[in-house]
Design a protein around this motif. Structure first.
Motif, PDB file in Angstrom:
ATOM      1  N   THR A 129       0.553 -12.870   2.852  1.00 10.03           N
ATOM      2  CA  THR A 129      -0.501 -11.848   2.917  1.00 10.03           C
ATOM      3  C   THR A 129      -0.871 -11.436   4.341  1.00 10.03           C
ATOM      4  O   THR A 129      -0.893 -10.232   4.646  1.00 10.03           O
ATOM      5  CB  THR A 129      -1.750 -12.325   2.155  1.00 10.03           C
ATOM      6  N   PRO A 130      -1.179 -12.364   5.269  1.00 13.10           N
ATOM      7  CA  PRO A 130      -1.587 -11.917   6.618  1.00 13.10           C
ATOM      8  C   PRO A 130      -0.524 -11.062   7.298  1.00 13.10           C
ATOM      9  O   PRO A 130      -0.825 -10.021   7.902  1.00 13.10           O
ATOM     10  CB  PRO A 130      -1.821 -13.231   7.370  1.00 13.10           C
ATOM     11  N   HIS A 131       0.720 -11.496   7.210  1.00 12.49           N
ATOM     12  CA  HIS A 131       1.830 -10.747   7.832  1.00 12.49           C
ATOM     13  C   HIS A 131       2.007  -9.383   7.181  1.00 12.49           C
ATOM     14  O   HIS A 131       2.143  -8.361   7.876  1.00 12.49           O
ATOM     15  CB  HIS A 131       3.110 -11.561   7.722  1.00 12.49           C
ATOM     16  N   LEU A 132       1.973  -9.344   5.843  1.00 11.79           N
ATOM     17  CA  LEU A 132       2.257  -8.097   5.134  1.00 11.79           C
ATOM     18  C   LEU A 132       1.187  -7.039   5.369  1.00 11.79           C
ATOM     19  O   LEU A 132       1.495  -5.856   5.540  1.00 11.79           O
ATOM     20  CB  LEU A 132       2.411  -8.380   3.639  1.00 11.79           C
ATOM     21  N   ILE A 133      -0.066  -7.456   5.425  1.00 11.42           N
ATOM     22  CA  ILE A 133      -1.126  -6.484   5.717  1.00 11.42           C
ATOM     23  C   ILE A 133      -1.017  -6.000   7.155  1.00 11.42           C
ATOM     24  O   ILE A 133      -1.212  -4.819   7.448  1.00 11.42           O
ATOM     25  CB  ILE A 133      -2.508  -7.099   5.444  1.00 11.42           C
ATOM     26  N   ALA A 134      -0.654  -6.899   8.060  1.00 15.04           N
ATOM     27  CA  ALA A 134      -0.546  -6.530   9.483  1.00 15.04           C
ATOM     28  C   ALA A 134       0.567  -5.516   9.727  1.00 15.04           C
ATOM     29  O   ALA A 134       0.413  -4.608  10.552  1.00 15.04           O
ATOM     30  CB  ALA A 134      -0.314  -7.780  10.324  1.00 15.04           C
ATOM     31  N   VAL A 135       1.703  -5.667   9.026  1.00 10.72           N
ATOM     32  CA  VAL A 135       2.840  -4.783   9.298  1.00 10.72           C
ATOM     33  C   VAL A 135       2.839  -3.537   8.406  1.00 10.72           C
ATOM     34  O   VAL A 135       3.633  -2.628   8.631  1.00 10.72           O
ATOM     35  CB  VAL A 135       4.186  -5.520   9.139  1.00 10.72           C
ATOM     36  N   THR A 136       1.985  -3.500   7.375  1.00  8.71           N
ATOM     37  CA  THR A 136       1.882  -2.300   6.527  1.00  8.71           C
ATOM     38  C   THR A 136       0.424  -1.848   6.522  1.00  8.71           C
ATOM     39  O   THR A 136      -0.061  -1.300   7.498  1.00  8.71           O
ATOM     40  CB  THR A 136       2.383  -2.579   5.097  1.00  8.71           C
ATOM     41  N   SER A 137      -0.278  -2.065   5.448  1.00 11.53           N
ATOM     42  CA  SER A 137      -1.695  -1.720   5.331  1.00 11.53           C
ATOM     43  C   SER A 137      -2.259  -2.436   4.122  1.00 11.53           C
ATOM     44  O   SER A 137      -1.528  -2.953   3.277  1.00 11.53           O
ATOM     45  CB  SER A 137      -1.866  -0.203   5.159  1.00 11.53           C
ATOM     46  N   ARG A 138      -3.577  -2.464   4.040  1.00  9.44           N
ATOM     47  CA  ARG A 138      -4.207  -3.068   2.870  1.00  9.44           C
ATOM     48  C   ARG A 138      -3.819  -2.304   1.601  1.00  9.44           C
ATOM     49  O   ARG A 138      -3.583  -2.913   0.549  1.00  9.44           O
ATOM     50  CB  ARG A 138      -5.728  -3.051   3.049  1.00  9.44           C
ATOM     51  N   ASP A 139      -3.714  -0.979   1.699  1.00 11.88           N
ATOM     52  CA  ASP A 139      -3.326  -0.185   0.535  1.00 11.88           C
ATOM     53  C   ASP A 139      -1.917  -0.532   0.060  1.00 11.88           C
ATOM     54  O   ASP A 139      -1.664  -0.649  -1.145  1.00 11.88           O
ATOM     55  CB  ASP A 139      -3.400   1.310   0.856  1.00 11.88           C
TER      56      ASP A 139
END
Length: 405
Positions: free
Chosen positions: A212-222
């Motif tokens: 989760t932390p990595h994925l939100i950082a490299v994309t977006s919360r949406d």
């Protein structure tokens, strides 16, 4: 009693509705007792406009396919596609043919034009990719989740390749075979391939959560939220297909319960991002157990999405049930005077919201008998459920209009 009941009735306006509730809800659920009547959807649209303008609501969620709903949300937030395309491909159950749904999408798109992303309104379907005759293939949700992860995490962490998923899924018509609803032997839900897919889907969702932390950082919360929706949908569909292949007496009860569980999971995810208006059948939103008779089987009982969500959110979930006087084009005529609908029908207003707590006091004991619905498509108000309803929206007469599936 008529005078006492009249004192409980008010115009259906956002401010009035909020005064009925103990707290400002994150999810305000507006139920309907029948589908396919644009009069009820027009009322929903107007209430949503007022909630947006007066109460800061930013999302509307309806009883439609959650994956298809992403097409509508993309259109209203970014203008991708055309209105005709969205109405054709963004709704399930035939809801795209509704003039009121079309007006809702048009209005949201117009409202969002030129506004900052943080202020734009959002649209969501919260039903699973399910119809009464069966369920969709898990392919779209499963491959979308795998693709999202494959592009952003170490390949060594993926539990399988896209090619392996494709082999296990096979052709989509294996999953969508309509004969499987009536004949469990026609379902592929308990095949070896389906069993393997359930394990892989679980591993993919676990990977999504651990990253989760990595994925939100490299994309977006949406983008992460959308991947979560794919994960919920994939695991939910595979679970649903498994029980479609079941032969036990509890098969249909499990299936209707699993559908509402998928709805509830989607609603709880929506509640995380702010207040939303939710619209669906009363039976999916009520706090009491829902019941339904299908074919020649005994009545089914299950906990609805609303009951599940209410158990999680408490006062942050509110439920307005809609009740009707007449739908004459469906054979639903003036309600008997000794029913709740009959007492409400005697009031002069065409449409109003009733304070349920005050209505219960005015009715006294014993409560009126349930109205016998002359048409299977209209579910009358159950007086035994009044304590679990925050307000009743009463529409006196429903003229003929569009009908969905």
């Amino acid at each position: 009693m008529a005078t006492d009941i009249k004192d409980t009735a008010h115009a259906v306006e956002a401010g009035t509705v909020m005064k009925l509730l103990p707290a400002r809800p994150r999810l305000l659920a507006l139920g309907e007792p029948t589908h396919g009547e644009d009069t009820l959807l027009d009322l929903r649209n107007e209430l949503f406009r007022q909630l947006v303008e007066q109460e800061g609501y930013r999302t509307i969620a309806i009883e439609s396919d959650c994956v298809r709903g992403l097409v509508v949300d993309e259109y209203v937030t970014t203008g991708t596609g055309t209105l005709d395309e969205v109405m054709e491909g963004g709704f399930s159950h035939g809801w795209g043919a509704s003039a009121a749904n079309r007006e809702l999408v048009r209005w949201i798109r117009a409202y969002n034009e030129g506004r900052p992303l943080s202020e734009r309104l959002r649209f969501a379907g919260f039903d699973g990719p399910l119809e009464i005759t069966g369920a969709a293939s898990p392919r779209q949700a499963l491959t979308a989740l795998h693709g999202f992860l494959a592009a952003r995490v170490d390949a060594n962490l993926l539990p399988c390749t896209e090619e392996a998923l494709d082999r296990l899924l096979g052709t989509d018509d294996r999953w969508t075979n309509p004969a499987a609803m009536m004949d469990p032997a026609q379902s592929v839900g308990q095949s070896a391939e389906a069993g393997r897919l359930r394990l892989l889907a679980d591993d993919l969702v676990a990977l999504l959560n651990t990253q989760t932390p990595h994925l939100i950082a490299v994309t977006s919360r949406d983008a992460w939220d959308r991947a979560r929706l794919y994960g919920r949908t994939a695991t939910g569909l595979l679970r649903y297909h498994f029980w479609m292949a079941d032969t036990s007496p509890g098969r249909m009860t499990r299936l209707v319960g699993l559908r509402d569980q998928m709805m509830a999971d989607n609603l709880l995810a929506l509640a995380e991002r702010g207040p939303a208006l939710v619209h669906a059948h009363n039976a999916h939103l009520q706090r009491d157990k829902s019941t339904m008779r299908m074919w020649d089987q005994p009545p089914l009982e299950w906990w609805s999405a609303g009951a599940i969500v209410s158990a999680h959110l408490g006062e942050e979930y509110a439920f307005l049930a809609t009740a009707l006087g007449t739908i004459r084009h469906r054979g639903v005529d003036t309600p008997p005077q000794d029913t709740v609908e009959g007492l409400l029908y005697a009031l002069p207003e065409d449409c109003y919201v009733v304070d349920t707590s005050r209505l219960i006091t005015a009715l006294g004991a014993p409560r009126p008998a349930p109205r016998e619905s002359p048409w299977f498509g209209y579910a009358s108000l159950d007086p035994a459920h009044l304590a679990g309803i925050d307000g009743i929206v009463f529409v006196k007469d429903v003229p003929g209009s569009w009908t969905g599936k």
